[in-house]
Design a protein around this motif. Structure first.
Motif, PDB file in Angstrom:
ATOM      1  N   THR A  74       0.967  -0.692  -0.058  1.00 48.38           N
ATOM      2  CA  THR A  74      -0.159   0.064  -0.037  1.00 48.38           C
ATOM      3  C   THR A  74       1.059   0.999  -0.451  1.00 48.38           C
ATOM      4  O   THR A  74       0.179   2.683  -0.281  1.00 48.38           O
ATOM      5  N   GLY A  75       1.688   1.320   0.765  1.00 51.09           N
ATOM      6  CA  GLY A  75       2.911   1.838   0.221  1.00 51.09           C
ATOM      7  C   GLY A  75       3.014   2.764   2.032  1.00 51.09           C
ATOM      8  O   GLY A  75       3.751   3.409   2.560  1.00 51.09           O
ATOM      9  N   ALA A  76       2.085   1.967   3.109  1.00 51.23           N
ATOM     10  CA  ALA A  76       1.616   3.006   3.872  1.00 51.23           C
ATOM     11  C   ALA A  76       2.759   2.463   4.825  1.00 51.23           C
ATOM     12  O   ALA A  76       3.469   1.376   4.562  1.00 51.23           O
ATOM     13  N   GLY A  77       2.960   3.810   6.171  1.00 55.01           N
ATOM     14  CA  GLY A  77       4.929   3.366   7.091  1.00 55.01           C
ATOM     15  C   GLY A  77       5.229   3.552   6.496  1.00 55.01           C
ATOM     16  O   GLY A  77       6.427   3.943   7.102  1.00 55.01           O
ATOM     17  N   THR A  78       5.863   4.110   5.256  1.00 52.02           N
ATOM     18  CA  THR A  78       6.881   3.915   4.055  1.00 52.02           C
ATOM     19  C   THR A  78       7.258   5.530   4.780  1.00 52.02           C
ATOM     20  O   THR A  78       8.862   5.551   3.894  1.00 52.02           O
ATOM     21  N   ASP A  79       6.784   6.477   5.278  1.00 52.53           N
ATOM     22  CA  ASP A  79       7.814   7.654   5.129  1.00 52.53           C
ATOM     23  C   ASP A  79       7.902   8.387   6.495  1.00 52.53           C
ATOM     24  O   ASP A  79       8.904   7.838   6.939  1.00 52.53           O
ATOM     25  N   CYS A  80       6.872   8.271   7.344  1.00 50.22           N
ATOM     26  CA  CYS A  80       7.816   9.104   8.750  1.00 50.22           C
ATOM     27  C   CYS A  80       7.384   8.061   9.862  1.00 50.22           C
ATOM     28  O   CYS A  80       7.651   7.725  11.097  1.00 50.22           O
ATOM     29  N   GLY A  81       6.097   6.428   9.688  1.00 46.09           N
ATOM     30  CA  GLY A  81       5.805   5.808  10.152  1.00 46.09           C
ATOM     31  C   GLY A  81       4.510   5.947  11.243  1.00 46.09           C
ATOM     32  O   GLY A  81       4.533   5.011  11.574  1.00 46.09           O
ATOM     33  N   SER A  82       4.332   7.214  10.853  1.00 47.61           N
ATOM     34  CA  SER A  82       3.352   7.187  12.671  1.00 47.61           C
ATOM     35  C   SER A  82       2.160   6.241  12.537  1.00 47.61           C
ATOM     36  O   SER A  82       1.366   6.039  13.181  1.00 47.61           O
ATOM     37  N   CYS A  83       1.660   5.584  11.079  1.00 46.94           N
ATOM     38  CA  CYS A  83       0.232   4.913  10.634  1.00 46.94           C
ATOM     39  C   CYS A  83       0.365   3.474  11.250  1.00 46.94           C
ATOM     40  O   CYS A  83      -0.702   2.395  11.236  1.00 46.94           O
ATOM     41  N   VAL A  84       1.882   3.544  11.445  1.00 47.97           N
ATOM     42  CA  VAL A  84       2.081   1.506  11.347  1.00 47.97           C
ATOM     43  C   VAL A  84       1.304   1.053  12.603  1.00 47.97           C
ATOM     44  O   VAL A  84       1.356  -0.254  12.058  1.00 47.97           O
ATOM     45  N   PHE A  85       1.115   1.315  13.765  1.00 45.67           N
ATOM     46  CA  PHE A  85      -0.215   1.125  14.235  1.00 45.67           C
ATOM     47  C   PHE A  85      -1.289   0.771  14.231  1.00 45.67           C
ATOM     48  O   PHE A  85      -2.062  -0.139  14.685  1.00 45.67           O
ATOM     49  N   ALA A  86      -2.023   1.769  13.016  1.00 46.23           N
ATOM     50  CA  ALA A  86      -3.497   1.300  12.834  1.00 46.23           C
ATOM     51  C   ALA A  86      -2.999   0.531  11.614  1.00 46.23           C
ATOM     52  O   ALA A  86      -4.288  -0.284  11.412  1.00 46.23           O
ATOM     53  N   VAL A  87      -2.036   0.618  11.211  1.00 47.08           N
ATOM     54  CA  VAL A  87      -2.007  -0.644   9.873  1.00 47.08           C
ATOM     55  C   VAL A  87      -2.132  -1.850  10.450  1.00 47.08           C
ATOM     56  O   VAL A  87      -2.558  -3.162   9.607  1.00 47.08           O
ATOM     57  N   LYS A  88      -1.558  -2.069  11.333  1.00 50.89           N
ATOM     58  CA  LYS A  88      -1.539  -3.115  12.450  1.00 50.89           C
ATOM     59  C   LYS A  88      -2.368  -3.722  12.132  1.00 50.89           C
ATOM     60  O   LYS A  88      -3.214  -4.582  12.094  1.00 50.89           O
ATOM     61  N   ALA A  89      -3.468  -2.678  12.856  1.00 54.04           N
ATOM     62  CA  ALA A  89      -4.462  -3.464  14.340  1.00 54.04           C
ATOM     63  C   ALA A  89      -5.194  -3.433  13.003  1.00 54.04           C
ATOM     64  O   ALA A  89      -6.092  -5.042  13.235  1.00 54.04           O
ATOM     65  N   LEU A  90      -5.720  -2.770  11.507  1.00 54.90           N
ATOM     66  CA  LEU A  90      -6.502  -3.323  11.010  1.00 54.90           C
ATOM     67  C   LEU A  90      -5.513  -4.533  10.106  1.00 54.90           C
ATOM     68  O   LEU A  90      -6.555  -5.504   9.959  1.00 54.90           O
TER      69      LEU A  90
END
Length: 86
Positions: free
Chosen positions: A32-48
């Motif tokens: 998806t490309g999520a988490g590849t820049d600042c990484g602050s979304c990885v917890f939300a991505v992991k939850a999903l």
């Protein structure tokens, strides 16, 4: 809902990646490309990922356990049971 604001990745894109076979956080981020820049979304991505990855589904309460297995409640209740001689 937007999950990754840096690359504007929404929750539907994450769920689509999981349903297409991405079963690790790294694979979902790569897809998806999520988490590849600042990484602050990885917890939300992991939850999903955990919500939608059917390969990680837990046992249903009505499924029998294998011989010798205990449930978490059984482990807890065993830990709280006083032992003799104390």
């Amino acid at each position: 809902m937007i999950v990754c604001h840096c690359l504007v990745v929404n929750d539907a894109a994450v769920v689509d990646a999981v349903e297409a076979g991405a079963t690790t956080l790294a694979k979902v981020c790569q897809t998806t490309g999520a988490g590849t820049d600042c990484g602050s979304c990885v917890f939300a991505v992991k939850a999903l990922l955990c919500e939608h990855d059917v390969t990680r589904a837990t046992l249903s309460p009505d499924l029998p356990l294998a011989a010798g297995e205990t449930t978490h409640a059984g482990v807890l209740s065993d830990a709280l049971t006083p032992t003799s001689g104390r």
